[in-house]
Design a protein around this motif. Structure first.
Motif, PDB file in Angstrom:
ATOM      1  N   ALA A  70       0.618  -0.767   0.215  1.00 20.41           N
ATOM      2  CA  ALA A  70       0.007  -0.370  -0.045  1.00 20.41           C
ATOM      3  C   ALA A  70       1.354   1.277  -0.017  1.00 20.41           C
ATOM      4  N   ALA A  71       1.621   1.308   0.591  1.00 21.25           N
ATOM      5  CA  ALA A  71       2.991   2.145   0.369  1.00 21.25           C
ATOM      6  C   ALA A  71       3.428   2.699  -0.178  1.00 21.25           C
ATOM      7  N   GLU A  72       3.554   1.694  -1.264  1.00 24.63           N
ATOM      8  CA  GLU A  72       5.141   1.445  -2.839  1.00 24.63           C
ATOM      9  C   GLU A  72       4.110   2.130  -4.078  1.00 24.63           C
ATOM     10  N   ILE A  73       2.791   1.660  -3.382  1.00 28.53           N
ATOM     11  CA  ILE A  73       1.941   1.930  -4.987  1.00 28.53           C
ATOM     12  C   ILE A  73       1.317   3.350  -5.152  1.00 28.53           C
ATOM     13  N   PRO A  74       0.936   4.226  -4.816  1.00 27.95           N
ATOM     14  CA  PRO A  74       1.143   5.855  -5.151  1.00 27.95           C
ATOM     15  C   PRO A  74       2.030   5.595  -6.318  1.00 27.95           C
ATOM     16  N   ASN A 127      -2.508  -5.538  -0.641  1.00 29.21           N
ATOM     17  CA  ASN A 127      -2.951  -3.912  -0.855  1.00 29.21           C
ATOM     18  C   ASN A 127      -2.081  -5.041  -2.558  1.00 29.21           C
ATOM     19  N   THR A 128      -1.357  -4.470  -3.761  1.00 29.73           N
ATOM     20  CA  THR A 128      -0.673  -5.354  -4.451  1.00 29.73           C
ATOM     21  C   THR A 128      -0.912  -4.698  -5.833  1.00 29.73           C
ATOM     22  N   LEU A 129       0.325  -5.117  -6.822  1.00 26.31           N
ATOM     23  CA  LEU A 129      -0.779  -4.459  -8.124  1.00 26.31           C
ATOM     24  C   LEU A 129      -0.343  -5.403  -9.394  1.00 26.31           C
ATOM     25  N   ALA A 130      -1.615  -5.071  -9.222  1.00 27.00           N
ATOM     26  CA  ALA A 130      -1.889  -5.599 -11.537  1.00 27.00           C
ATOM     27  C   ALA A 130      -1.712  -5.131 -12.449  1.00 27.00           C
TER      28      ALA A 130
END
Length: 319
Positions: A219-223, A250-253
């Motif tokens: 979550a902290a790295e996604i933005p 929370n992750t990336l798709a």
């Protein structure tokens, strides 16, 4: 009487000709045939979803598009290898993750998309009984970042660079494919591994049955990562997918694309995408990933342009 018999014979002959023409009219008006097409498909690891889809569609395309020979499915090193082969002309169709397909290219061929198919999800996998709770805890650890020159390696290194963990000596990187990563984690030869794949990834589900796992929340790295690389999407992995404790992760798709080049004919490209969607019910019996393929999202291939033949198909379907 002779004249009547002659008229009857002429009428019968005309009817016979018209009957014979019906199949030809049907083929020309609906499904164009490509008997001389010789297609090669770059499909990644033979145990992966790309290969499962490619193997099934190779037979379907041959039968439905009237090809004299079945498209050849090639085992490759993954998305970067697939795109390289496509642009060099060594293959005609390639599967690729969007982040790889979106990289600048040069040469006589340009990639064109037939469809966005399904999404892969970034997994950062650690042992549940270990000390690693977030990305920062990877400092000083042994981390498998995917097979060399793979799509997994690309996204892993982007994330490590973003978090300042790509400097010399900050962690020990290992180039391993998924199977090697799983065995190494089980044997405590590594502390974490990266993987990008569908939900659930069967081999990770199998690992979870013998080794309690944790997926790191991003979550902290996604933005920041999405700001730099907008091709990624925000996503979450439900805890129930791998029987994990706690909330969704929370992750990336990463979208996956079915690619050809701008040198493929419009008619053939249209036929390939048309038969892909016609085959979806049967394809879903081969892999659950096919359940995520639909026409509304299939056209979302930015920054890779749709092939004009694919555009024609989607316009005809009023997408």
């Amino acid at each position: 009487m002779a004249r009547g018999r002659s008229t009857g014979r002429v009428f019968a002959a005309v009817v016979a000709v018209l009957v014979a023409l019906v199949p030809l009219v049907t083929v020309a008006g609906c499904d164009a045939q490509f008997p001389t097409a010789r297609l090669r498909i770059a499909a990644g690891n033979k145990s992966g979803v790309y290969s499962t889809i490619a193997q099934f569609m190779a037979g379907t395309w041959q039968n439905r598009l009237g090809m004299d020979s079945k498209p050849v499915v090639l085992e490759t090193g993954g998305s970067p290898d697939n795109v390289k082969r496509l642009l060099s002309g060594d293959v005609d169709i390639a599967f690729s993750a969007a982040d790889v397909a979106a990289q600048p290219t040069s040469g006589p061929r340009s990639p064109r998309a037939l469809a966005r198919i399904y999404d892969d999800y970034l997994h950062v996998v650690v042992r549940d009984d270990g000390p690693i709770q977030d990305i920062a805890d990877l400092r000083g650890m042994r981390v498998a970042v995917g097979a060399k020159d793979s799509g997994v390696e690309l996204i892993a290194k982007r994330l490590l660079a973003l978090t300042g963990l790509d400097g010399p000596g900050l962690l020990t990187e290992r180039s391993m494919d998924l199977g090697q990563s799983i065995e190494a984690l089980k044997n405590r030869q590594i502390d974490a591994f990266f993987w990008s794949g569908g939900l659930p990834t069967p081999s990770i589900s199998t690992l979870e049955q013998v080794l309690p796992l944790r997926l790191l929340d991003l979550a902290a790295e996604i933005p920041r990562l999405r700001k730099q690389f907008p091709v990624y999407n925000t996503a979450s992995i439900p805890a129930s997918v791998y029987h994990l404790a706690g909330a969704p992760v929370n992750t990336l798709a990463v979208p996956n694309f079915l690619l050809v080049t701008d040198q493929m004919s419009d008619d053939l490209a249209e036929g390939l995408v048309r038969e892909l969607f016609a085959a979806l019910p049967d394809l879903a019996k081969q892999t659950p990933a096919a359940l995520a393929i639909d026409m509304q999202s299939a056209i979302e291939t930015d920054p890779v342009r749709l092939h004009p033949g694919a555009e024609k198909f989607y316009r005809g379907e009023k997408v």
